[in-house]
Design a protein around this motif. Structure first.
Motif, PDB file in Angstrom:
ATOM      1  N   ARG A 142       0.822  -1.374  -0.101  1.00  0.00           N
ATOM      2  CA  ARG A 142       0.072   0.059   0.003  1.00  0.00           C
ATOM      3  C   ARG A 142       0.914   1.168   0.073  1.00  0.00           C
ATOM      4  O   ARG A 142       2.146   1.344  -0.229  1.00  0.00           O
ATOM      5  CB  ARG A 142      -0.839  -0.176   1.177  1.00  0.00           C
ATOM      6  N   CYS A 146      -0.584   5.032   5.461  1.00  0.00           N
ATOM      7  CA  CYS A 146      -1.561   4.161   6.127  1.00  0.00           C
ATOM      8  C   CYS A 146      -2.005   4.636   7.396  1.00  0.00           C
ATOM      9  O   CYS A 146      -3.022   4.260   8.043  1.00  0.00           O
ATOM     10  CB  CYS A 146      -0.983   2.656   6.297  1.00  0.00           C
ATOM     11  N   GLY A 155      -5.840  -0.410  -2.294  1.00  0.00           N
ATOM     12  CA  GLY A 155      -4.583  -1.291  -1.820  1.00  0.00           C
ATOM     13  C   GLY A 155      -4.997  -2.452  -0.511  1.00  0.00           C
ATOM     14  O   GLY A 155      -4.523  -3.341  -0.949  1.00  0.00           O
TER      15      GLY A 155
END
Ligand code: PLP
Length: 285
Positions: A142, A146, A155
C-alpha cells in the motif's frame, strides 16, 4: 430498510445519490470512520471522531462539524436503524467538483455521507465461542500514509482479496524489512511468553481505536505486560498467539498463519483474559 444521511438529509439508503464528479467517487479523496454501537451504546465515539478530524486536517478537507454534530448524527442513525448491533459508517469526501482535475477545487462543500449496517454481536470472552481467523501473509504494497483513514482503499481491498481467495479471513502484511505492519482491515498483536506485543504507531499502520483500547485496558489492569515495538515476521510465525483487532471484531484470535497453526492451533489463554478485560471496559471509551 436502512436510513442513511447525505448532505443534511435523512433518507432511505437506496435513495441516496451523489454526483459522479464527487472527488470521493473519482479519486477516493475522502476520510471515513466506522463506530461500533451495541443496543444504543457506542464504543470509542470520541477517539473515532478525533481520528476523523485529524484525518480531515491531514488531507486539507475543511468541515466545520463539532463532536456534538457527529454525536447527533450517530444517535439519530442508531435510533432510526433499530439500535441493535450496528456499525455507523461516517464518510466525508472533498466534495463534488464541476470537472475532473487533480488539484483541490476552491469553494466546494465536502460531501457528508453516513449509514448504519448490521454487525455481528460482540465477542464473548469464552474460548469455545471465539470467532477464530485463519490468515494469509503478504508484502505490504500500500502507500506510505497508512495512518490516514482514507476512503482510497484499493490497496487494502487487493490485500484482503489475496487471503480471501485462499479461504482466509484476513491478510497480515509485512514491510521490506520483513517487519509486521498491520492487516488489510485490522491491527495485529502477537503474544510471546505471556507478553502482548504490537507494532508502534507510524505511517505504516492505522492508529486503530481497538488497538488503543486493548493497550489501555491491559495497562490499567497491569497483570499482562504489553510492548509497542517492531515485530518481525519470524516472531509472528513463532508466536504463542496472534490476534487481529478492529472495531467490529474487537480482539479476534488467529489460529493459523499461511495454513500453519499458531502455537498449539487453539484459542489462547491471553486472548481470553484480554477479551474479558475489553468486554468489561469498552463502554468507558
Ligand atoms: N487497520 C486498518 C487498515 C483498518 O482498516 C482498520 C479498521 O477498519 C483497523 C486497522 C482497525 O481500526 P479500528 O480498531 O479503529 O477499527
Amino acid at each position: 430498510m436502512s436510513i442513511a444521511f447525505l448532505d443534511g438529509a435523512y433518507l432511505p439508503l437506496e435513495e441516496a445519490r451523489i454526483s459522479p464528479l464527487d472527488r470521493g467517487f473519482l479519486f477516493g479523496d475522502g476520510i471515513y470512520e466506522v463506530v461500533p454501537s451495541y443496543a444504543g451504546s457506542m464504543v470509542g465515539f470520541a477517539p473515532h471522531i478525533a481520528r476523523m478530524k485529524s484525518g480531515l486536517a491531514a488531507v486539507g478537507i475543511n468541515l466545520d462539524w463539532s463532536e456534538t454534530d457527529w454525536a447527533d448524527l450517530c444517535n439519530r442513525l442508531i435510533t432510526d436503524n433499530g439500535a441493535g448491533n450496528l456499525g455507523i459508517y461516517l464518510h466525508v469526501s472533498r466534495g463534488a467538483d464541476t470537472k475532473r482535475f487533480h488539484g483541490f477545487p476552491e469553494n466546494i462543500a465536502p460531501t457528508v455521507f453516513a449509514f448504519a449496517f448490521d454487525i455481528a454481536p460482540p465477542p464473548i470472552a469464552e474460548k469455545a465461542l471465539a470467532r477464530t481467523y485463519k490468515v494469509s501473509t503478504a508484502r505490504d504494497l500500500r502507500w506510505e500514509r497508512c495512518h490516514i483513514k482514507s476512503t482510497a482503499l484499493l490497496g487494502n481491498v487487493l490485500h484482503f482479496q489475496q487471503g480471501y481467495e485462499k479461504g482466509h479471513g484476513e491478510t497480515i502484511l509485512f514491510n521490506a524489512n520483513n517487519e509486521l505492519t498491520e492487516a488489510s482491515a485490522c491491527n495485529v498483536f502477537i503474544v510471546k511468553n505471556g507478553i502482548v506485543i504490537t507494532p508502534p504507531l507510524d505511517n505504516q499502520l492505522l492508529p486503530g481505536i481497538t488497538r488503543d483500547i486493548v493497550l489501555d485496558v491491559l495497562r490499567k489492569d497491569g497483570s499482562i505486560p504489553v510492548e509497542e515495538r517492531i515485530v518481525t515476521m519470524d516472531e509472528v510465525t513463532s508466536a504463542d498467539e496472534v490476534w487481529v483487532t478492529s472495531s467490529s471484531k474487537e480482539i479476534a484470535p488467529v489460529i493459523a498463519v499461511d495454513d500453519v497453526p499458531v502455537g498449539n492451533g487453539e484459542v489462547g489463554d491471553v486472548w481470553l483474559a484480554a477479551q474479558a478485560l475489553y468486554t468489561a471496559g469498552k463502554f468507558n471509551y
